[in-house]
Design an enzyme around this catalytic site. Structure first.
Site, PDB file in Angstrom:
ATOM      1  N   LYS A 178      29.394  69.410  27.849  1.00  0.00           N
ATOM      2  CA  LYS A 178      29.664  69.335  29.280  1.00  0.00           C
ATOM      3  C   LYS A 178      28.652  70.253  29.966  1.00  0.00           C
ATOM      4  CE  LYS A 178      31.715  68.644  33.217  1.00  0.00           C
ATOM      5  NZ  LYS A 178      31.534  67.345  33.880  1.00  0.00           N
ATOM      6  N   CYS A 185      24.118  66.139  39.425  1.00  0.00           N
ATOM      7  CA  CYS A 185      25.571  65.982  39.617  1.00  0.00           C
ATOM      8  C   CYS A 185      25.855  65.696  41.088  1.00  0.00           C
ATOM      9  CB  CYS A 185      26.332  67.225  39.172  1.00  0.00           C
ATOM     10  SG  CYS A 185      28.108  67.005  39.440  1.00  0.00           S
ATOM     11  N   GLY A 206      26.610  52.297  31.701  1.00  0.00           N
ATOM     12  CA  GLY A 206      27.022  50.898  31.699  1.00  0.00           C
ATOM     13  C   GLY A 206      27.224  50.246  30.359  1.00  0.00           C
ATOM     14  N   GLY A 223      29.648  56.882  28.171  1.00  0.00           N
ATOM     15  CA  GLY A 223      30.505  57.698  29.024  1.00  0.00           C
ATOM     16  C   GLY A 223      31.827  57.022  29.316  1.00  0.00           C
ATOM     17  N   THR A 224      31.821  56.151  30.323  1.00  0.00           N
ATOM     18  CA  THR A 224      33.069  55.507  30.754  1.00  0.00           C
ATOM     19  C   THR A 224      33.775  54.797  29.601  1.00  0.00           C
ATOM     20  OG1 THR A 224      32.250  55.231  33.016  1.00  0.00           O
ATOM     21  CG2 THR A 224      34.010  53.742  32.314  1.00  0.00           C
TER      22      THR A 224
HETATM   23  C1  SIN Z   1      27.814  65.102  36.535  1.00  0.00           C
HETATM   24  O1  SIN Z   1      27.815  64.175  37.344  1.00  0.00           O
HETATM   25  O2  SIN Z   1      26.773  65.651  36.239  1.00  0.00           O
HETATM   26  C2  SIN Z   1      29.085  65.547  35.927  1.00  0.00           C
HETATM   27  C3  SIN Z   1      30.277  64.999  36.602  1.00  0.00           C
HETATM   28  C4  SIN Z   1      31.082  66.037  37.270  1.00  0.00           C
HETATM   29  O3  SIN Z   1      31.510  67.005  36.607  1.00  0.00           O
HETATM   30  O4  SIN Z   1      31.352  65.918  38.466  1.00  0.00           O
END
Ligand code: SIN
Length: 311
Positions: free
Chosen positions: A48, A130, A250, A271-272
């Site tokens: 993260k 982000c 995607g 990811g998703t």
């Molecule tokens: C990101 O978009 O880099 C991470 C997503 C987030 O924590 O908002």
């Protein structure tokens, strides 16, 4: 052991399999990172994005699954830089990528200074994209700011460094960002972050579906695949060969992975779909990808990487 060569490399760091997690999914805790690294179909794990200090992130609800993807405004909830650097400093049988995200250019410099002064020799990724930190713009949309930041960074940073980019939508912007990135000894770009500041409306409740920013959030999942492929392709066509592209965005099926590789991705992040399906997604995607490769007579990703046909 797969009879297919699904390997890639970044700055000489070998990945036995092409699959990573997209930073943000299944990587906030060491338990989640361990689970990723222990999965035989995963090539490596991305943390993260770490900020200097631990953050709770934005108020919930902040992630919402849509029929064709997701919308999120997590706001970088994370356990802080010290937590993630401790993790990547431990021995792991597979490569890790330490993702960091300052809340300002000064933070970015501080984070990278700490990495430079540490014993960490692995890959780092600076998140310039982000969309969900309230009041903070996405740095990589500011071309002059990005140039100035990278200039300062590479005046002291001598370790392997890549950047996480937001999606671009104009070919001129691909020219402009790659003209900047090509000036620096970057190991890779990771493309794309979510498509920032989308909005979903629930008609029954006549409401937005996530709380932060009045409902605006980053879009991911199936709906972003064409944008992700365009970004991987356009970046690969313009970047120095030494700068690898991690394709993110995607992916739901092995065919989507195949398309990312055809566009030039070295590795592919999930990811998703990882969020929706759990860690078993990697086994399924591997099977689907290998079936396509077998049908086409390919034995290695290198057989078709970047070889997209045009008409
Ligand atoms: C990101 O978009 O880099 C991470 C997503 C987030 O924590 O908002």
């Amino acid at each position: 052991m797969s009879k297919f060569d699904l390997t890639g490399q970044i700055n000489g760091v070998p990945f036995d399999r092409l699959f990573l997690n997209a930073s943000g999914v299944h990587c906030q805790s060491t338990t989640e990172l361990d689970e990723l690294l222990q999965d035989e179909f995963v090539g490596g794990a991305v943390t993260k994005s770490a900020t200097l200090e631990k953050r709770a992130g934005n108020p919930a609800p902040r992630y919402y699954e849509l029929a064709n993807g997701s919308i999120n405004s997590m706001g970088l909830p994370n356990n802080g830089f010290d937590y993630y650097i401790q993790y990547v400093l431990q021995f792991h049988a597979k490569p890790t990528i330490l993702s960091v995200a300052g809340l300002s250019a000064d933070d970015d410099i501080q984070l990278l200074n700490q990495i430079q002064d540490s014993d960490y020799q692995g890959l780092t990724e600076l998140n310039l994209s982000c969309p969900n930190v309230i009041g903070k713009p996405q740095m990589a949309y500011d071309f002059e700011g990005t140039q100035a930041l990278l200039q300062s960074v590479f005046s002291f940073f001598k370790k392997p460094l890549g950047v996480k980019l937001p999606p671009y939508f104009d070919l001129v912007h691909f020219d402009q960002i790659t003209a900047i990135l090509n000036q620096f000894p970057l190991t890779h770009v990771n493309s794309i972050n979510s498509i920032g500041n989308g909005l979903w409306v629930d008609v029954a409740s006549e409401s937005v579906v996530i709380k932060p920013k009045g409902g605006f959030g980053g879009l991911g999942g199936k709906m972003v695949l064409p944008t992700a492929l365009a970004n991987v392709r356009a970046l690969r066509q313009r970047l120095n060969d030494s700068i690898k592209v991690i394709g993110t965005g995607g992916v739901q099926t092995g065919a989507d992975v195949f398309a990312h590789i055809l566009c030039g991705a070295e590795l592919v992040s999930i990811g998703t779909q990882l969020q929706a399906e759990g860690i078993g997604v990697y086994h399924r995607l591997t099977n689907e990808l290998e079936r396509i490769m077998a049908d086409k007579g390919y034995t290695a990703l290198a057989d078709f990487r970047g070889k997209l046909n045009t008409i």
